[in-house]
Design a protein around this motif. Structure first.
Motif, short mmCIF file in Angstrom:
data_model
loop_
_atom_site.label_atom_id
_atom_site.label_comp_id
_atom_site.label_asym_id
_atom_site.label_seq_id
_atom_site.Cartn_x
_atom_site.Cartn_y
_atom_site.Cartn_z
N GLU A 1 0.83 -1.20 0.00
CA GLU A 1 0.00 0.00 0.00
C GLU A 1 0.86 1.25 0.00
N ARG A 2 1.93 1.19 0.83
CA ARG A 2 2.85 2.33 0.84
C ARG A 2 3.51 2.51 -0.52
N ALA A 3 3.90 1.39 -1.10
CA ALA A 3 4.51 1.48 -2.43
C ALA A 3 3.51 2.01 -3.44
N ARG A 4 2.24 1.54 -3.32
CA ARG A 4 1.21 2.02 -4.24
C ARG A 4 0.98 3.51 -4.05
N ILE A 5 0.89 3.91 -2.77
CA ILE A 5 0.68 5.33 -2.48
C ILE A 5 1.87 6.15 -2.96
N ALA A 6 3.09 5.62 -2.70
CA ALA A 6 4.28 6.33 -3.15
C ALA A 6 4.30 6.46 -4.67
N LYS B 1 4.04 9.81 -6.65
CA LYS B 1 5.04 10.19 -7.65
C LYS B 1 4.37 10.50 -8.98
N ALA B 2 3.41 9.62 -9.34
CA ALA B 2 2.70 9.86 -10.60
C ALA B 2 1.92 11.17 -10.55
N ARG B 3 1.25 11.42 -9.39
CA ARG B 3 0.50 12.66 -9.26
C ARG B 3 1.43 13.87 -9.30
N ARG C 1 0.23 18.35 4.04
CA ARG C 1 1.62 18.01 4.35
C ARG C 1 2.47 18.33 3.12
N PRO C 2 3.78 18.43 3.29
CA PRO C 2 4.62 18.72 2.12
C PRO C 2 4.52 17.65 1.04
N GLU C 3 4.33 16.38 1.46
CA GLU C 3 4.32 15.31 0.47
C GLU C 3 2.94 15.05 -0.12
N ARG C 4 1.87 15.31 0.65
CA ARG C 4 0.53 15.04 0.14
C ARG C 4 -0.52 15.81 0.96
N CYS C 5 -1.73 15.87 0.39
CA CYS C 5 -2.86 16.50 1.06
C CYS C 5 -4.05 15.55 0.98
N HIS C 6 -4.90 15.57 2.01
CA HIS C 6 -6.07 14.71 1.99
C HIS C 6 -7.13 15.24 2.94
N PHE D 1 -5.51 10.80 -2.43
CA PHE D 1 -4.41 11.66 -2.03
C PHE D 1 -4.06 12.59 -3.18
N TYR D 2 -3.64 13.81 -2.81
CA TYR D 2 -3.23 14.79 -3.81
C TYR D 2 -1.88 15.36 -3.39
N SER D 3 -1.17 15.85 -4.36
CA SER D 3 0.17 16.39 -4.07
C SER D 3 0.12 17.81 -3.54
N ASN D 4 -0.99 18.51 -3.72
CA ASN D 4 -1.07 19.90 -3.28
C ASN D 4 -2.53 20.28 -3.06
#
Length: 751
Positions: free
Chosen positions: A56-61, A65-67, A677-682, A703-706
């Motif tokens: 899941e972490r890998a998927r989220i990561a 990254k893709a986002r 957060r710096p890495e993602r927003c939710h 999850f979103y990047s910004n």
């Protein structure tokens, strides 16, 4: 016989015990086997859970990254497009203002052209006009020229100013301020020269008041020479002075000149350093935009083609104007090199040869150092009193610290002047002794008493040989005071405001009457705590009509509403208050910020505010990015503060948001809580009304990047359309106001 039976019986008991033991051992073995199997099962479940979590972490990561690869370049491109669009419109507006100024035919000079402004200054000084009202009208024109020149300095980007032009503009500002001071002195001198004609029959003295929207001049001349005279009150204008007894028999006049503007504080280098944050503040893009986009391999170049042309007449005017400015600058520079002197009011000194070589070439993309130098060029070139490494405890506590206090309500000139020779009537002739000395001040206390030290029985700040001068006034009607103001006198030698030499201060909150005594007659102002309305209690940013938003800040003592479009305004209130001259007027964000600070309604933290007010520690870069992204969606998304933000980590920001297109009231159920957060927003599952903070993510939430892409992703089609078609100037105004108020760190909401 009995012994044999006993032995047999003992053997049977032993077999039973053995059987029990075997059963017990079997039971224990089975239990151990069950425990082992359970442990193995639990371990397999734990490993499986870890594997799933890792996946899941890998998927989220991977999703993050893709986002980021898709969203961050798009966000930076949007910000850059907005920045270029704003700069293009600003440039077009500046060109239009230049053209309008060129076509203006009202007789006023262009303050950016040295020949015109120098001619205006010289003619004003040589003007033989003795009409006080005409002089005050001339002062009004000078104030308009000062505002115009300040606007040019503020609005013009640093890389568009010719080298030395900013110095020329600053010098012109000093010259106009000096001319305005001379006009006020000339009006005073005219009234005093004919004081005998204005003597009041009842008092035997002259008391005269001249006023307009910019100044209030109260004059009193001593003709009666009454030794029991104590003072006089200008009742209608709420000013009163107490005359020291040694002056009651002197040929003197007392002037109380209240200028509703402040041209004194700007002479202090500390004040200019503090105001720098709100002057020449362009909307900037993050410096790492191109670095991030290059790393992602998706950098794009934007070329803005200017399609608006200046009319031919304006072009010829501009071509003629530049050589004139350069010629004037060469003359000024050569004159400065010959004199090698610095103006006492803080004007620029001669530029050294080395600094000329360093600033000879101006790049199209100026560096941080170049920008800092250009900003400094717009401010008086004097040594700063404060810097980041200065220990505030080591500074003289009687000097007003502009990080803690700010002048409010203008400046008061409290002077004691020599009474000029009065006209005499001899055999039908009016005889006047002409003196070209202008106003002459009377030193007080006299030099002889200054050297005497006070006795132990005297109050602090008082001198038994020179009684203090008293002053009573009503707080200015064009400023807001939320507590008792602190009077401060101007130190001409040190170029700063001081609080020593002022004592016996009393204040009547209901009547807004302030009284105090001063050891000398001096220039003074009223100061208020810079952070009197901080920290904030809550805030709401709500969309209005299309390309419109209203920011409501509930500060410590008041509620402030700012309406933002391409320009900004301080919203009117039902009951008229002291800021009626500001409310409802559209102006640029930077102009509104400075105007509100000078009027006492300050909700804009300074550079060192964290040293004086409780704030929430947050990542500064993350907070700045959040303001920019809030501005991008402010046309369709409402935001408000969260009480949980103070309980989150420095790398986390908690705020509430919801879609709002109608501009009406928003139900409490419509608000949702978001974590940035710096890495993602939710989006969070909890609500603002929950009793405990929970980081549990809301169901069916991505999850979103910004923040920008999260709000746009959750918005309706109508809201997305508003966001994508928002006016760039509107977005720039919202961003500048949000960055100036620092709402995310300076709002401490009580649970």
């Amino acid at each position: 016989m009995s012994s044999v039976m006993s032995s047999a019986k003992g053997q049977r008991l032993t077999r039973s015990e053995e059987k029990l033991l075997r059963q017990e051992e079997e039971r224990k073995r089975l239990e151990e086997e069950e425990i082992r199997l359970a442990a193995e099962h639990a371990e397999r479940e734990r490993l499986e859970k870890l594997r799933l979590e890792e996946e899941e972490r890998a998927r989220i990561a991977a999703a993050d990254k893709a986002r980021k690869e898709l969203e961050l370049p798009e966000l930076y491109q949007i910000l850059e497009r907005k920045h270029h669009a704003i700069q293009k419109v600003y440039k077009s507006r500046r060109e239009m203002k230049k053209w309008q100024r060129y076509m203006r035919c009202d007789g006023t000079p262009d303050p950016t052209i040295p020949q015109e402004i120098n001619t205006f200054i010289n003619l004003s000084k040589e003007n033989p006009n003795v009409d006080v009202k005409s002089l005050l009208e001339g002062g009004r024109i000078i104030l308009q020229l000062l505002d115009e020149l300040e606007m040019v300095l503020t609005d013009t980007p640093l890389d568009e100013l010719l080298e030395g032009i900013s110095n020329q503009y600053q010098q012109t500002i000093w010259d106009l301020q000096e001319l305005l001071s001379d006009i006020n002195d000339k009006a005073t001198d005219i009234l005093l020269k004919k004081a005998i004609d204005l003597v009041d029959i009842e008092t035997g003295n002259m008391q005269e008041v001249v006023t307009d929207e910019n100044v209030t001049l109260c004059l009193w001349a001593n003709f009666n020479k009454n030794p029991r005279f104590k003072g006089y009150a200008f009742v209608k204008y709420h000013m009163e002075f107490e005359l020291p007894k040694p002056l009651a028999m002197s040929d003197i006049a007392v002037r109380i000149l209240h200028t509703h503007y402040d041209h004194i504080s700007c002479r202090s280098p500390a004040f200019n350093a503090h105001q720098r944050a709100f002057k020449t503040k362009p909307v900037e893009i993050r410096q790492d935009i191109h670095e991030v986009m290059e790393a992602l391999g998706e950098i794009e170049e934007y070329q803005i083609i200017e399609d608006q042309k200046i009319p031919e007449e304006q072009k010829s005017h501009e071509e003629q104007k530049i050589p004139e400015e350069q010629q004037a600058l060469e003359k000024k520079t050569s004159a400065d090199e010959e004199t090698k002197s610095v103006r006492p009011t803080g004007s620029k000194s001669a530029i050294s040869a080395s600094s000329k070589e360093e600033t000879e070439l101006r790049s199209r993309s100026p560096s941080k150092e170049r920008i800092a130098e250009d900003i400094d060029a717009k401010l008086p070139n004097t040594e700063l009193i404060y810097n980041e490494n200065t220990s505030f405890e080591a500074i003289d506590t009687s000097i007003v610290d502009f990080n803690q206090y700010t002048p409010v309500g203008g400046v008061y000139y409290f002077d004691i002047l020599k009474l000029p020779p009065q006209p005499k009537f001899v055999k039908g002739w009016r005889i006047v002794q002409l003196k070209d000395t202008g106003l002459e001040s009377v030193p007080y206390p006299p030099e002889s008493t200054k050297e005497d030290s006070p006795t132990p029985d005297e109050k602090e700040g008082e001198n038994r040989h020179a009684p203090p001068a008293g002053i009573t006034l009503k707080l200015p009607s064009k400023a807001l005071f939320f507590e008792q103001p602190k009077p401060a006198r101007w130190d001409q030698r040190g170029k700063h405001w001081r609080t020593d030499g002022i004592h016996s201060i009393t204040f009547e909150p209901g009547e807004q009457i302030l009284s105090f005594k001063m050891d000398t007659f001096n220039i003074f102002t009223l100061t208020q705590r810079y952070h009197v309305n901080m920290p904030f209690q809550s805030w709401v940013l709500k969309p209005g009509a299309e390309n419109e938003a209203i920011l409501t800040v509930l500060a410590a003592f008041t509620k402030v509403e700012i309406r933002m479009k391409d320009l900004c305004q301080l919203c009117p209130v039902p009951v008229e208050d002291n800021l009626s001259h500001l409310r409802g007027k559209w102006m640029t964000a930077s102009t509104l910020i400075v105007s509100m600070i000078n009027a006492g309604l300050n909700i804009f933290p300074g550079v060192h505010s964290e040293k004086y007010v409780k704030i929430i520690e947050k990542n500064k870069e993350m907070a700045q990015n959040t303001y920019a992204q809030m501005a991008l969606v402010s046309s369709a998304i409402a935001f408000r503060s969260s009480k949980w933000n103070i309980h989150s980590e420095p790398e986390e920001i908690l705020l509430q948001a919801c879609e709002s297109l109608s501009g009406g009231m928003i139900s409490e159920d419509d608000w949702s809580l978001y974590m940035l957060r710096p890495e993602r927003c939710h989006k969070l599952k909890m609500k603002e009304s929950n009793e405990e903070l929970s980081n549990e993510i809301a169901e069916n939430t991505d999850f979103y990047s910004n923040l920008y892409h999260m709000m746009r992703g959750l918005a309706s089609d109508a809201a997305k359309d508003r966001i994508l078609n928002a006016d760039h100037l509107f977005l720039g105004s919202v961003q500048e106001i949000l960055e100036a108020t620092k709402l995310l760190t300076h709002t401490v909401q009580v649970n």
